[in-house]
Design an enzyme around this catalytic site. Structure first.
Site, PDB file in Angstrom:
ATOM      1  N   MET A 108     -12.102   4.600  -0.498  1.00  0.00           N
ATOM      2  CA  MET A 108     -12.642   4.853   0.717  1.00  0.00           C
ATOM      3  C   MET A 108     -13.217   6.262   0.645  1.00  0.00           C
ATOM      4  O   MET A 108     -12.820   7.258   1.181  1.00  0.00           O
ATOM      5  CB  MET A 108     -11.721   4.954   1.822  1.00  0.00           C
ATOM      6  CG  MET A 108     -11.086   3.370   2.195  1.00  0.00           C
ATOM      7  SD  MET A 108      -9.477   3.189   2.975  1.00  0.00           S
ATOM      8  CE  MET A 108      -8.459   3.275   1.517  1.00  0.00           C
ATOM      9  N   ASP A 159      -4.726   3.578  -1.932  1.00  0.00           N
ATOM     10  CA  ASP A 159      -5.709   4.032  -1.027  1.00  0.00           C
ATOM     11  C   ASP A 159      -6.266   5.459  -1.203  1.00  0.00           C
ATOM     12  O   ASP A 159      -5.506   6.399  -1.271  1.00  0.00           O
ATOM     13  CB  ASP A 159      -5.012   3.887   0.386  1.00  0.00           C
ATOM     14  CG  ASP A 159      -5.129   2.368   0.966  1.00  0.00           C
ATOM     15  OD1 ASP A 159      -5.945   1.872   0.685  1.00  0.00           O
ATOM     16  OD2 ASP A 159      -3.651   2.457   1.104  1.00  0.00           O
ATOM     17  N   ASP A 216      -6.544  -6.375   4.347  1.00  0.00           N
ATOM     18  CA  ASP A 216      -5.868  -5.073   4.300  1.00  0.00           C
ATOM     19  C   ASP A 216      -5.972  -4.428   5.942  1.00  0.00           C
ATOM     20  O   ASP A 216      -7.066  -4.075   6.300  1.00  0.00           O
ATOM     21  CB  ASP A 216      -6.755  -3.985   3.437  1.00  0.00           C
ATOM     22  CG  ASP A 216      -5.982  -2.847   3.360  1.00  0.00           C
ATOM     23  OD1 ASP A 216      -5.055  -2.602   3.474  1.00  0.00           O
ATOM     24  OD2 ASP A 216      -6.856  -1.798   2.676  1.00  0.00           O
ATOM     25  N   HIS A 224      -8.232   1.222  -3.888  1.00  0.00           N
ATOM     26  CA  HIS A 224      -9.337   1.092  -2.901  1.00  0.00           C
ATOM     27  C   HIS A 224      -9.839   2.305  -2.697  1.00  0.00           C
ATOM     28  O   HIS A 224      -9.434   3.219  -2.081  1.00  0.00           O
ATOM     29  CB  HIS A 224      -8.334   0.504  -1.618  1.00  0.00           C
ATOM     30  CG  HIS A 224      -9.213   0.211  -0.501  1.00  0.00           C
ATOM     31  ND1 HIS A 224      -8.610  -0.333   1.037  1.00  0.00           N
ATOM     32  CD2 HIS A 224     -10.795   0.366  -0.187  1.00  0.00           C
ATOM     33  CE1 HIS A 224      -9.622  -0.162   1.835  1.00  0.00           C
ATOM     34  NE2 HIS A 224     -10.701   0.074   1.019  1.00  0.00           N
ATOM     35  N   HIS A 270      -1.229  -1.570  -4.271  1.00  0.00           N
ATOM     36  CA  HIS A 270      -2.186  -1.022  -3.561  1.00  0.00           C
ATOM     37  C   HIS A 270      -2.530   0.504  -3.248  1.00  0.00           C
ATOM     38  O   HIS A 270      -1.768   0.991  -2.893  1.00  0.00           O
ATOM     39  CB  HIS A 270      -2.378  -1.693  -2.446  1.00  0.00           C
ATOM     40  CG  HIS A 270      -3.857  -1.588  -1.544  1.00  0.00           C
ATOM     41  ND1 HIS A 270      -4.952  -2.172  -1.860  1.00  0.00           N
ATOM     42  CD2 HIS A 270      -4.038  -0.609  -0.513  1.00  0.00           C
ATOM     43  CE1 HIS A 270      -6.031  -1.958  -1.072  1.00  0.00           C
ATOM     44  NE2 HIS A 270      -5.587  -1.044  -0.095  1.00  0.00           N
ATOM     45  N   MET A 273      -8.873   8.438  -0.102  1.00  0.00           N
ATOM     46  CA  MET A 273      -9.484   8.643   0.601  1.00  0.00           C
ATOM     47  C   MET A 273     -10.089  10.110   0.620  1.00  0.00           C
ATOM     48  O   MET A 273      -9.224  11.096   0.191  1.00  0.00           O
ATOM     49  CB  MET A 273      -8.834   8.670   2.158  1.00  0.00           C
ATOM     50  CG  MET A 273      -8.076   7.312   2.209  1.00  0.00           C
ATOM     51  SD  MET A 273      -7.459   7.226   4.039  1.00  0.00           S
ATOM     52  CE  MET A 273      -6.400   5.572   3.948  1.00  0.00           C
ATOM     53  N   SER A 276       0.769  -1.222   0.026  1.00  0.00           N
ATOM     54  CA  SER A 276       0.073   0.023  -0.094  1.00  0.00           C
ATOM     55  C   SER A 276       0.768   1.237   0.025  1.00  0.00           C
ATOM     56  O   SER A 276       1.590   1.570   0.980  1.00  0.00           O
ATOM     57  CB  SER A 276      -0.919   0.086   1.428  1.00  0.00           C
ATOM     58  OG  SER A 276      -1.327   1.351   1.357  1.00  0.00           O
ATOM     59  N   MET A 300     -11.477  -5.689   5.706  1.00  0.00           N
ATOM     60  CA  MET A 300     -10.516  -4.640   6.316  1.00  0.00           C
ATOM     61  C   MET A 300     -10.140  -5.255   7.572  1.00  0.00           C
ATOM     62  O   MET A 300     -11.072  -5.844   8.494  1.00  0.00           O
ATOM     63  CB  MET A 300     -11.223  -3.507   6.645  1.00  0.00           C
ATOM     64  CG  MET A 300     -11.614  -2.500   5.365  1.00  0.00           C
ATOM     65  SD  MET A 300     -10.091  -2.299   4.325  1.00  0.00           S
ATOM     66  CE  MET A 300      -8.939  -1.187   5.452  1.00  0.00           C
TER      67      MET A 300
HETATM   68  C1  DX5 Z   1      -6.033   1.607   5.616  1.00  0.00           C
HETATM   69  C2  DX5 Z   1      -5.917   1.305   4.162  1.00  0.00           C
HETATM   70  C3  DX5 Z   1      -4.770   0.372   4.170  1.00  0.00           C
HETATM   71  C4  DX5 Z   1      -3.630   0.794   4.692  1.00  0.00           C
HETATM   72  C5  DX5 Z   1      -2.880  -0.351   5.051  1.00  0.00           C
HETATM   73  O1  DX5 Z   1      -7.530   2.286   5.530  1.00  0.00           O
HETATM   74  O2  DX5 Z   1      -7.085   0.787   3.451  1.00  0.00           O
HETATM   75  O3  DX5 Z   1      -4.597  -0.053   2.626  1.00  0.00           O
HETATM   76  O4  DX5 Z   1      -2.658   1.660   3.867  1.00  0.00           O
HETATM   77  O5  DX5 Z   1      -1.734   0.001   5.763  1.00  0.00           O
HETATM   78  P1  DX5 Z   1      -0.879  -0.748   7.053  1.00  0.00           P
HETATM   79  O6  DX5 Z   1      -0.295  -2.117   6.372  1.00  0.00           O
HETATM   80  O7  DX5 Z   1       0.132   0.162   7.290  1.00  0.00           O
HETATM   81  O8  DX5 Z   1      -2.044  -1.168   8.065  1.00  0.00           O
HETATM   82 ZN    ZN Z   2      -6.462  -0.149   1.541  1.00  0.00          ZN
END
Ligand code: DX5
Ligand code: ZN
Length: 220
Positions: free
Chosen positions: A68, A35, A175, A66, A33, A37, A8, A137
């Site tokens: 979010m 993320d 994740d 991903h 990956h 947000m 990620s 998650m």
């Molecule tokens: C959390 C994200 C993850 C996060 C994972 O909201 O969706 O993908 O980056 O990071 P680690 O492995 O540090 O928990």
């Molecule tokens: Zn993620």
């Protein structure tokens, strides 16, 4: 399927994202990956489709994006055009999940659905035949580097059982808080793709960490 590691980039150095992606590619990553947000669905803001499009040029690895974000339907076209290979939405953020999933697939991109730790598997059981990936998650989404919630292990097992009972071929991704210490247990419960941010990007050697994880997966 072969078990895969998806670093990620949330925990990468944001001033050198392209180089960081190339470094984990050289270190043996299978997917990247990403993320996304929005500061509404989760209390953090990260990157948008413009950055994804720019990063697309840095690697041939698939982009596992991903989302979010609230009302992700508004941004699916933009993230498809940016070069996503898998687009995962949160069931809690979508009203007509069946429609959204088929819209993503209609764009020629794999469709994933994610569940927060408190969201039951029953909420997506009927849509499992329609999706390519189930993202479970193992932290509450929003930040990298959080502690793995171990009570998610039986949820992964239950998801695997349901998928097998139904004879489906979809992939289970996990994740949040994934480390070399818990990756074996996650694999045993039935996970196929392992997202890892802090445990890879926070380690002194990406190659050693990914090698260690893959070694554990090969023996599990
Ligand atoms: C959390 C994200 C993850 C996060 C994972 O909201 O969706 O993908 O980056 O990071 P680690 O492995 O540090 O928990
Ligand atoms: Zn993620």
């Amino acid at each position: 399927m072969n078990k895969q590691i998806a670093p990620s980039i949330l925990s990468a150095d944001f001033s050198r994202l392209g180089e960081e992606i190339k470094a984990v590619e050289r270190a043996g990553a299978d997917l990247i990956h990403v993320d996304v947000m929005d500061g509404h669905y989760v209390p953090n803001i990260t990157i948008g489709p413009g950055v994804v499009a720019a990063l697309r040029k840095t690697t041939k690895l698939p982009f596992d994006v991903h989302l979010m974000i609230e009302d992700p339907d508004r941004y699916i076209d933009a993230f498809v055009d940016a070069g996503s290979n898998i687009l995962t939405v949160h069931t809690e953020a979508v009203i007509h999940l069946h429609r959204t999933v088929h819209y993503i697939k209609g764009k020629g991109v794999k469709a994933g659905v994610s569940l927060n730790p408190s969201t039951p598997l029953g909420s997506i059981e009927e849509i499992l035949p329609d999706i390519d990936l189930l993202l479970i998650m193992t932290v509450n989404p929003g930040f990298g580097g959080q502690k793995f919630i171990s009570s998610m292990l039986p949820k992964i097992r239950k998801a695997k059982e349901i998928i097998q009972e139904k004879g489906l071929g979809l992939t289970i991704e996990v994740d949040g808080g994934v480390t070399p210490e818990n990756i074996g247990a996650l694999a045993q419960e039935g996970a196929d793709i392992f997202v890892a941010g802090a445990s890879i990007f926070g380690s002194p050697s990406y190659i050693e960490t990914i090698k260690k994880m893959k070694g554990i997966l090969a023996g599990s």
